[in-house]
Design a protein around this motif. Structure first.
Motif, mmCIF file in Angstrom:
data_model
loop_
_atom_site.group_PDB
_atom_site.id
_atom_site.type_symbol
_atom_site.label_atom_id
_atom_site.label_comp_id
_atom_site.label_asym_id
_atom_site.label_seq_id
_atom_site.Cartn_x
_atom_site.Cartn_y
_atom_site.Cartn_z
ATOM 1 N N ARG A 1 43.921 4.870 -22.398
ATOM 2 C CA ARG A 1 42.522 4.756 -21.984
ATOM 3 C C ARG A 1 42.322 5.681 -20.795
ATOM 4 O O ARG A 1 43.246 5.906 -20.002
ATOM 5 N N PHE A 2 41.119 6.227 -20.695
ATOM 6 C CA PHE A 2 40.838 7.296 -19.742
ATOM 7 C C PHE A 2 39.618 6.941 -18.899
ATOM 8 O O PHE A 2 38.652 6.351 -19.401
ATOM 9 N N ALA A 3 39.642 7.330 -17.628
ATOM 10 C CA ALA A 3 38.478 7.110 -16.769
ATOM 11 C C ALA A 3 38.526 8.065 -15.582
ATOM 12 O O ALA A 3 39.604 8.464 -15.127
ATOM 13 N N ASP A 4 37.326 8.407 -15.095
ATOM 14 C CA ASP A 4 37.207 9.163 -13.843
ATOM 15 C C ASP A 4 36.642 8.225 -12.798
ATOM 16 O O ASP A 4 35.465 7.865 -12.839
ATOM 17 N N THR A 5 37.473 7.813 -11.855
ATOM 18 C CA THR A 5 37.044 6.861 -10.828
ATOM 19 C C THR A 5 36.886 7.506 -9.457
ATOM 20 O O THR A 5 36.772 6.804 -8.452
ATOM 21 N N HIS A 6 36.882 8.835 -9.391
ATOM 22 C CA HIS A 6 36.754 9.510 -8.092
ATOM 23 C C HIS A 6 35.554 8.991 -7.308
ATOM 24 O O HIS A 6 35.678 8.567 -6.155
ATOM 25 N N ALA A 7 34.366 9.079 -7.921
ATOM 26 C CA ALA A 7 33.143 8.694 -7.209
ATOM 27 C C ALA A 7 33.157 7.208 -6.865
ATOM 28 O O ALA A 7 32.694 6.806 -5.791
ATOM 29 N N VAL B 1 34.322 17.269 -23.098
ATOM 30 C CA VAL B 1 33.478 16.267 -23.771
ATOM 31 C C VAL B 1 31.992 16.574 -23.682
ATOM 32 O O VAL B 1 31.177 15.811 -24.219
ATOM 33 N N GLY B 2 31.623 17.656 -23.000
ATOM 34 C CA GLY B 2 30.211 17.972 -22.805
ATOM 35 C C GLY B 2 29.710 17.415 -21.485
ATOM 36 O O GLY B 2 30.229 16.423 -20.959
ATOM 37 N N GLU C 1 37.664 6.338 -29.068
ATOM 38 C CA GLU C 1 36.487 7.046 -28.571
ATOM 39 C C GLU C 1 36.888 8.400 -27.992
ATOM 40 O O GLU C 1 36.175 9.400 -28.170
ATOM 41 N N ALA C 2 38.039 8.439 -27.313
ATOM 42 C CA ALA C 2 38.521 9.703 -26.749
ATOM 43 C C ALA C 2 38.721 10.739 -27.849
ATOM 44 O O ALA C 2 38.401 11.922 -27.669
ATOM 45 N N LEU D 1 38.111 14.422 -26.391
ATOM 46 C CA LEU D 1 38.942 14.385 -25.191
ATOM 47 C C LEU D 1 40.417 14.581 -25.531
ATOM 48 O O LEU D 1 41.191 15.119 -24.721
ATOM 49 N N VAL D 2 40.835 14.120 -26.718
ATOM 50 C CA VAL D 2 42.235 14.242 -27.138
ATOM 51 C C VAL D 2 42.304 14.873 -28.532
ATOM 52 O O VAL D 2 41.327 14.872 -29.276
ATOM 53 N N ASN D 3 43.487 15.381 -28.855
ATOM 54 C CA ASN D 3 43.700 15.999 -30.174
ATOM 55 C C ASN D 3 44.089 14.991 -31.241
ATOM 56 O O ASN D 3 43.684 15.108 -32.398
ATOM 57 N N HIS D 4 44.936 14.023 -30.855
ATOM 58 C CA HIS D 4 45.469 13.058 -31.820
ATOM 59 C C HIS D 4 45.596 11.692 -31.159
ATOM 60 O O HIS D 4 45.854 11.602 -29.955
ATOM 61 N N VAL D 5 45.428 10.636 -31.958
ATOM 62 C CA VAL D 5 45.743 9.272 -31.535
ATOM 63 C C VAL D 5 46.757 8.723 -32.527
ATOM 64 O O VAL D 5 46.561 8.799 -33.744
#
Length: 259
Positions: A136-142, A160-161, A179-180, A185-189
């Motif tokens: 699972r992926f997230a940007d939590t900087h802000a 991802v645009g 969803e990634a 966001l990714v090539n393969h799951v």
């Protein structure tokens, strides 16, 4: 001369090379693979060493379960009492995401679990991403009150645009593996137990196909990113004109004969 004692810090980064594939593992699972300054510097050094190794054609970067990494060890930052901004820390570590982008040989990010913030910047700086079904992926900087410093605002929208990148940053929500894959966001799951085997199959295909032109072409992809078609095509033509074809290598591989 007495042998140097191996400390736990010496084992925070594991490196294995076999079949011309280097596998680098972030190995601090008790701290969710949060990266100390030494780990970041060691990772940068390891990537450079693998890139310079004539016995390596492809590199896999992964984390010890249960997570990939969240990037910087915030407890270490807090203990320092200073920021990580350029010029703000005399002991500032190298940028591991930049080291990933500087790697000429194909670099596969094998994301085994949670991959957030600086960890997401590192994954996005790999050439390909293979994700476990548990990733699972997230940007939590802000969300935690900081501005990204390893390339998030350039990397995420390219993957991802812009609209989805803004949503991920503004909400700090998790994007799960399926969803990634859907948003690019990714090539393969793959099933979790098949993550490294799948990454090694991909790496083995790279090894089988690698020629001196592979790294050069990968660099063209990076150098033309964001350019107009005509600008990108011009850059490709310059590279082509300056390239010397290794005909001996082509013959050894049985190429140029309809294969």
């Amino acid at each position: 001369m007495a042998e140097k004692a191996i400390t736990p810090e010496d084992q925070r980064l594991l490196i294995e090379v076999s079949d011309r594939i280097a596998t680098i593992t972030l190995n601090r699972p008790e701290a969710r693979n949060a990266m100390t300054k030494r780990m970041r510097n060691d990772l940068c050094a390891a990537l450079r060493a693998c890139d310079a190794d004539d016995g390596v054609d492809a590199i896999i970067l992964t984390g010890a379960d249960p997570v990939f990494t969240g990037g910087v060890d915030l407890r270490e930052v807090a203990a320092d009492g200073v920021t990580e901004s350029p010029g703000g820390n005399k002991r500032q570590a190298e940028d591991p995401a930049q080291a990933c982008r500087d790697t000429a040989k194909p670099l596969i990010g094998a994301v085994n679990g949670t991959c957030v913030t600086g960890g997401l910047e590192i994954a996005l700086s790999c050439d390909f991403i293979v994700a476990s079904e548990l990733a699972r992926f997230a940007d939590t900087h802000a969300k935690i009150g900081v501005i990204a410093a390893w390339g998030m605002t350039a990397l995420l929208p390219r993957a991802v645009g812009k609209r989805m990148a803004k949503e991920m940053t503004a909400t700090a929500r998790f994007v799960y593996a399926e969803e990634a894959l859907r948003i690019g966001l990714v090539n393969h799951v793959v099933p979790h137990d098949e993550l490294l085997p799948h990454a090694r199959v991909l790496a083995a295909q790279i090894v089988a196909a690698t020629t001196p032109a592979t790294a050069a072409t990968m660099r063209i992809y990076d150098d033309t990113d964001g350019l107009s078609f005509s600008e990108a095509k011009d850059l490709e033509e310059v590279a082509m004109r300056n390239w010397t074809v290794d005909t001996d290598d082509m013959q050894r591989r049985g190429l140029g004969k309809g294969s």
